[in-house]
Scaffold this motif. Structure first.
Motif, PDB file in Angstrom:
ATOM      1  N   ARG A 180     -89.890 -15.886  -0.359  1.00 30.89           N
ATOM      2  CA  ARG A 180     -88.882 -16.601   0.423  1.00 30.89           C
ATOM      3  C   ARG A 180     -88.970 -18.099   0.188  1.00 30.89           C
ATOM      4  O   ARG A 180     -88.036 -18.840   0.498  1.00 30.89           O
ATOM      5  CB  ARG A 180     -89.039 -16.297   1.911  1.00 30.89           C
ATOM      6  CG  ARG A 180     -90.298 -16.870   2.557  1.00 30.89           C
ATOM      7  CD  ARG A 180     -90.311 -16.581   4.055  1.00 30.89           C
ATOM      8  NE  ARG A 180     -91.422 -17.216   4.747  1.00 30.89           N
ATOM      9  CZ  ARG A 180     -92.589 -16.662   4.977  1.00 30.89           C
ATOM     10  NH1 ARG A 180     -92.821 -15.416   4.531  1.00 30.89           N
ATOM     11  NH2 ARG A 180     -93.536 -17.310   5.638  1.00 30.89           N
TER      12      ARG A 180
ATOM     13  N   THR B 168     -88.130 -12.232   7.664  1.00 32.56           N
ATOM     14  CA  THR B 168     -87.666 -13.478   7.054  1.00 32.56           C
ATOM     15  C   THR B 168     -86.279 -13.839   7.584  1.00 32.56           C
ATOM     16  O   THR B 168     -85.398 -12.994   7.713  1.00 32.56           O
ATOM     17  CB  THR B 168     -87.625 -13.347   5.518  1.00 32.56           C
ATOM     18  OG1 THR B 168     -88.972 -13.216   5.036  1.00 32.56           O
ATOM     19  CG2 THR B 168     -86.987 -14.568   4.868  1.00 32.56           C
TER      20      THR B 168
ATOM     21  N   LYS C  70     -91.020 -18.538   9.162  1.00 29.48           N
ATOM     22  CA  LYS C  70     -90.499 -17.365   8.447  1.00 29.48           C
ATOM     23  C   LYS C  70     -89.109 -17.631   7.853  1.00 29.48           C
ATOM     24  O   LYS C  70     -88.429 -16.709   7.412  1.00 29.48           O
ATOM     25  CB  LYS C  70     -90.473 -16.143   9.360  1.00 29.48           C
ATOM     26  CG  LYS C  70     -89.733 -16.327  10.671  1.00 29.48           C
ATOM     27  CD  LYS C  70     -89.921 -15.097  11.563  1.00 29.48           C
ATOM     28  CE  LYS C  70     -89.187 -15.263  12.882  1.00 29.48           C
ATOM     29  NZ  LYS C  70     -89.370 -14.082  13.763  1.00 29.48           N
TER      30      LYS C  70
ATOM     31  N   ALA D 297     -86.508 -18.798   5.081  1.00 29.14           N
ATOM     32  CA  ALA D 297     -86.467 -18.830   3.615  1.00 29.14           C
ATOM     33  C   ALA D 297     -85.892 -20.149   3.117  1.00 29.14           C
ATOM     34  O   ALA D 297     -85.001 -20.723   3.748  1.00 29.14           O
ATOM     35  CB  ALA D 297     -85.637 -17.668   3.090  1.00 29.14           C
TER      36      ALA D 297
END
Length: 407
Positions: free
Chosen positions: A57, A69, A239, A241
């Motif tokens: 990511r 994600t 988390k 991306a």
């Protein structure tokens, strides 16, 4: 939705054929460095049939894609905003044929462009007033700044219209649009546009709530979409991306760094392209669609309302190929109709892919996509972060791979 518990047999899908999806994505895209990473989820008959997670990511920090994600979903925001506004239609607060100027009086005198350039366009009166239906179906006469097709989309670029900037709001966008003409008289053509951002503004005007609050209370909380937001919360940043594009040598380069993102602290809530989400959250949204507007005991929208939304609303049942202006959209035009916020397959054989007649879908600028196929009780969500979405034909390839796995 928990993406860990798979049951392809109960879903009526061939487990070995499903594995081709991951093999294809890894060998063709991730290993050669064409995308940083991706997540694919397949739901059928209310069973999770397949999940594939691969790659990173965040290439710079070497962080992997995981089930939780958070991705930029860009125009996959449009179906969410469209559903949200139609919940107000169900309350009798507007009709689809209401003039937009009923709620945006600044637009009562909108004109159509016939020549010139910003700030001195030549204009004429439209053949009829813009209706709320026209905003849903992208037949409003509005456009997008990234079309690079006309003097009007150039004006959008010069004004940074609809672009998230410090302190910029939906009200600012509405006031800018009041100063500009339309590309065509409403209802005359189809043109992918900023219209769904206007729908988000209408939600605020009609409901009296901010768009984020309305989406949260009407859709996200009832469906358990806990990670779908306009701006990442502090705990989501770890988390989140990063997003990429490709340089002239086709190498991935950073477009938006997750840890220094333009999405942090936004004041412009784009109902057409501003949401962040996870595959799990968006799959819950798709489950609701497959459930005729309900997920479990939570009904978001009526079954008949949803049927109205996903039907083809183009004139005389036409496909996009016959009515669309030249320019980008998140779909092929042949054999594809358009409803109230969704594209729909009306002649699947014309675009050469196996999704059933009546399946509906959309995608996002960073190459995310989803579709719902009621006939096969199937929903698919694909997440990656590569701009633009026209770089690779993920939708066509995934359709071929996934429908080949149906029992």
């Amino acid at each position: 939705m928990d993406l860990k518990h798979l049951n392809p047999v109960a879903a009526g899908m061939d487990e070995h054929r499903l594995e081709r999806i991951g093999e294809h994505l890894e060998s063709r895209y991730i290993n050669p460095g064409k995308i940083s990473g991706c997540l694919t989820a397949v739901l059928r008959r209310d069973e999770l049939a397949y999940v594939h997670v691969a790659g990173e990511r965040d290439l710079e920090r070497k962080l992997p894609v995981t089930n939780d994600t958070v991705f930029r979903i860009y125009s996959m925001s449009k179906p969410v905003t469209s559903i949200a506004l139609m919940t107000l239609w169900e309350r009798g607060l507007f009709t689809l044929d209401d003039p937009v100027s009923r709620f945006i009086p600044e637009w009562a005198a909108l004109q159509v462009c016939v020549g010139g350039s910003w700030p001195e366009f030549e204009t004429r009166a439209p053949d009829r007033a813009m209706r709320i239906r026209d905003l849903f179906t992208h037949q409003s006469g509005l456009t997008y700044d990234f079309m690079y097709a006309t003097k009007l989309d150039k004006a959008y670029r010069e004004l940074k219209l609809g672009r998230a900037q410090q302190g910029y709001t939906l009200q600012d966008m509405i006031e800018q649009l009041a100063m500009l003409p339309l590309e065509f008289s409403p209802g005359e053509r189809w043109n992918y546009s900023i219209a769904t951002d206007v729908l988000g503004y209408l939600i605020e005007r009609i409901s009296g709530q901010s768009l984020p609050d309305f989406l949260r209370t009407v859709i996200f909380e009832p469906l358990g979409m806990i990670d779908t937001v306009f701006s990442p919360r502090d705990e989501q940043l770890e988390k989140f991306a990063s997003c990429y594009t490709r340089d002239a040598q086709k190498r991935l380069v950073l477009q938006d760094d997750a840890q220094a993102s333009q999405y942090v602290g936004r004041s412009f809530f784009s109902g057409g392209g501003g949401l962040l989400s996870t595959a799990s959250d968006y799959l819950r949204f798709c489950q609701m669609l497959l459930g005729g507007g309900a997920l479990g005991e939570q009904r978001i929208i009526g079954r008949k309302t949803l049927e109205l939304m996903v039907a083809n609303h183009l004139p005389s049942g036409a496909d996009l190929a016959s009515v669309a202006m030249a320019g980008f959209s998140e779909t092929h035009h042949e054999g594809v109709g358009f409803g109230l916020g969704f594209a729909s397959k009306i002649q699947p054989v014309r675009n050469g892919y196996p999704a059933s007649r009546g399946s509906y879908y959309w995608g996002g600028l960073a190459s995310t996509l989803f579709w719902v196929d009621p006939q096969e009780e199937l929903a698919v969500v694909f997440m990656t972060q590569l701009i633009p979405s026209s770089t690779f034909n993920f939708r066509g390839q995934l359709e071929a791979l996934i429908y080949a796995a149906l029992d």
